[in-house]
Write an enzyme that holds these catalytic residues in place. Structure first.
Site, PDB file in Angstrom:
ATOM      1  N   LEU A  89       0.862  -1.178   0.000  1.00 46.70           N
ATOM      2  CA  LEU A  89       0.000   0.000   0.000  1.00 46.70           C
ATOM      3  C   LEU A  89       0.902   1.233   0.000  1.00 46.70           C
ATOM      4  CD1 LEU A  89      -2.656  -0.890   2.745  1.00 46.70           C
ATOM      5  CD2 LEU A  89      -2.941  -1.025   0.267  1.00 46.70           C
ATOM      6  N   ASP A  90       0.402   2.320  -0.566  1.00 42.86           N
ATOM      7  CA  ASP A  90       1.134   3.575  -0.487  1.00 42.86           C
ATOM      8  C   ASP A  90       1.427   3.939   0.964  1.00 42.86           C
ATOM      9  OD1 ASP A  90       0.959   3.880  -3.216  1.00 42.86           O
ATOM     10  OD2 ASP A  90      -0.645   5.364  -3.156  1.00 42.86           O
ATOM     11  N   LYS A  91       2.469   4.689   1.145  1.00 45.17           N
ATOM     12  CA  LYS A  91       2.840   5.138   2.494  1.00 45.17           C
ATOM     13  C   LYS A  91       1.661   5.798   3.203  1.00 45.17           C
ATOM     14  CE  LYS A  91       5.949   8.396   4.852  1.00 45.17           C
ATOM     15  NZ  LYS A  91       7.052   9.371   4.684  1.00 45.17           N
TER      16      LYS A  91
END
Length: 379
Positions: free
Chosen positions: A188-190
């Site tokens: 997942l994105d940060k």
């Protein structure tokens, strides 16, 4: 034979040079079938191989007489950047004829130089760290975590420590170190929060990646967006690197784009300072980098707070200074690799998104959704 968690810097690959701040929404593109392990991770682009604890020894040539020390060292050790050599001098890791050296001192030529290199951040990246992990489910085969916004999944340039991978190595020890990427199968994105599954055995890791590739893993997201999207929408548009801005992804036609499909349902709308806002639920059929963010932006409905895929027209400031993409991996379903049982988990919206919804006047009761979402999203 067990795998070491110490990186092998003799290999060359591209993983560590990816955009670390926004790694990817469930991006299978950057998780090769070969499953590179922590021991296979490369240096960041342009970094040098540094044999930690092995002194670098040389004698300065007479031809360098009168040069500043840092320039002389750069001439003798061209495999290291001048800034790195300067840093080692400033840290007291360089001696001339047995005396601690100074960056700006002049050399006479003929001095004996000894450098004690320091470990680079990327050399320490794949190490156990006590990173707090919110565990929703755990058995000997897999674990499901609720990732908070701000947590990077995998070490890469700009984020060499404090990642989910570091936390997995700390929590599971050698069993995680023996697995490629410590068992990570998707990311997942940060700044995207929500559910992630991690394998605890190689058999489970292989099975979960195959499920992701076969689209049998059900991934559902909640997103807050500008505007009022259609009630039910299917976005079937290829995604690739934005040719005008390489840090972004975009809908790209032709060979530059990879198939990407997102199903979207709008479940609530409101007005914020004259601009419509909506809560949408998304179902991923593919896993491309920034897929939901790119597809919704392509529709003209950028995520609230998204710093990378901003609306084309100026929008009012969000209440509370909300400043991340309002995206949460809310529900995850899969087939258990060991007994083939169907399992799913849900993670409530994080506090910041719930507070933002309340401030915007958006209301939706997630408990009203059916257990099976197969018929909820458009085909």
């Amino acid at each position: 034979m067990t795998r070491s968690i110490v990186p092998d810097y003799s290999v060359t690959a591209s993983f560590a040079t990816e955009n670390a701040e926004d790694s990817s929404d469930d991006d299978l593109d950057s998780l090769p079938a070969a499953f590179p392990s922590a021991s296979d991770q490369p240096l960041a682009e342009g970094a040098s191989v540094v044999p930690v604890n092995t002194p670098l020894v040389t004698t300065l040539p007479d031809a360098l007489a009168g040069e500043r020390l840092d320039k002389a060292l750069a001439s003798c050790f061209p495999e290291y950047s001048r800034s790195r050599l300067q840093a080692w001098v400033e840290d007291g890791r360089v001696t001339l004829n047995g005396e601690t050296a100074k960056v700006r001192q002049k050399v006479a030529g003929g001095e004996a130089v000894v450098i004690t290199p320091a470990a680079l951040p990327e050399q320490l990246a794949f190490a156990p760290e006590p990173v707090p992990l919110d565990v929703l489910y755990e058995d000997t085969t897999l674990a499901v975590f609720n990732k908070p916004a701000g947590l990077v999944v995998h070490p890469a340039a700009g984020n060499w420590s404090g990642t989910l991978l570091n936390g997995l190595l700390h929590r599971y020890g050698q069993s995680a170190a023996d697995l490629p990427r410590a068992g990570i199968v998707h990311r997942l994105d940060k700044e995207t929060s929500g559910l992630m599954v991690v394998a605890r055995t190689l058999i489970a890791q292989t099975d979960l990646v195959r499920q992701l590739q076969a689209r049998s893993v059900k991934r559902h997201y909640a997103a807050l967006v500008w505007g009022r999207p259609a009630l039910r929408t299917v976005v079937d548009a290829p995604i690739g690197r934005d040719p005008r801005e390489r840090t972004r992804m975009a809908v790209v036609q032709g060979q530059g784009g990879k198939p990407a499909r997102t199903r979207v349902v709008t479940v609530a709308s409101a007005e914020w300072e004259g601009s419509p806002v909506s809560l949408v639920l998304c179902s991923l059929d593919t896993g491309r980098t920034h897929q939901i963010r790119v597809h919704l932006s392509h529709l003209g409905h950028s995520l609230l707070g998204d710093p990378l895929y901003k609306p084309r027209h100026k929008r009012p400031s969000l209440p509370g200074g909300f400043a991340r993409q309002a995206l949460h991996a809310w529900r995850l379903g899969l087939i258990h690799p060991e007994d083939d049982s169907a399992m799913h988990w849900q993670a409530p919206l994080p506090d910041d998104m719930r507070e933002l919804m309340a401030a915007l006047g958006l209301e939706f009761d997630f408990t009203t959704l059916p257990d099976s979402l197969d018929d909820f999203f458009p085909a």
